[in-house]
Design an enzyme around this catalytic site. Sequence first.
Site: not given
Length: 416
Positions: A183, A224, A226, A257, A260, A284, A292, A294, A323
């Site tokens: 990433w 990955e 985003k 993810d 993302h 993820h 995003d 997390d 994640d």
Amino acid sequence: MTLQERYEYARQRYGELGVDTEAAIEALKRIPISMHCWQGDDVRGFEGAESLTGGIQATGNYPGRARTPEELMADMDQALGLIGGRHKINLHASYAVFEPGEKADRDALEPKHFKKWVEFAKERGLGIDFNPTMFSHPLAETATLSSESETVRRFWVRHCQACIRISEYFASELGQPCMMNIWIPDGFKDIPADRMAPRRRLKQSLDEILSIDYDREKVYVAVESKVFGIGMESCTVGSHEFYMNYAAKNDILCLLDSGHYHPTEMVSDKISSMLLFFDRLALHVTRPVRWDSDHVVLFDDETREIAKEIIRGGADRVFLGLDFFDASINRISAWVTGMRNMQKALLYALLQPSEEMARLQEERDFTRLMMRQEEMKTYPFGDVWDMFCERTGVPAGDGWYEKVMEYEKQVLAERR
């Protein structure tokens, strides 16, 4: 009622629908989740970084952050001891462990710098997944693999190649594949004049990274995407379309993810499409709150839907990792809560009468299908979960929380 009595009742109820709770428990034991090391130290790593770059933010100042490899490993041990089953740990390259007086920049990292992590994993029967660290570095201030500077771009190509060799070392030592995920934080804050040139450079960099010889049965390289990040709100070079096409053309993994994408996009809806065209998929799982951010994974609707798609598509085809990094709460509790919630979601999916519901869909009997889906929500799922915990030697219910709080009093308080 005893746990055994409660479980027998649940087993009977699910059995009436053709669902075998024993098979579900055994299946869950075999599904590894990759537990990310960076929750324990707010993504700092062991290079002495005082701040994060690349649009990454760990908010909060709860006491007890791990400051050394030994502290981080001890905290991970505490968490893993409260999570049933056998799992993996997920490392970033910035978590290399150097001997006193030793130092290596990221493009010069070697397997020996992760020897202590391999020893840690071997002793506990864990696998390891890995990530090049393309942020919080002087050469990552503007761009990495898409950089206009040949010197900068070459540095990050060498870093990713070094990470492939380290990933192969992990797989060889631990006897299971390592998923290595790339990433990058490259992008533009405002509308770019040229999207093609940086993406062309990224493609060239990835081609160079993959040109080295490595065992593809041991190392599964993933990319990955985003949709945006702090400081790159208008364009990310590594977009979903770029990486999905690159992965398909070069026979590597595309990692999804769940934080993302645009807020109205659901990763659960993407999994089946990806598994139709890719042999394996990397995930993820996180919890975005409007962006995003997390947050710790909850046992919520989207996590359950992601789990259903994993089970229906074949859990052995998915590299599943979490994640999140929440520095506002006890970090070990965050790990345990997130990991157990992902497991709960997987067990919930395993306990669905999926064949019956698929048949109702094929028959377009949507009335009965809705009824069945909704009634399943109040089946005695919790009793099956408690039995899973009992059989894997971890506390059921909230029994694990007091252990974390006791650890905090005994160990984490010393780090204030």
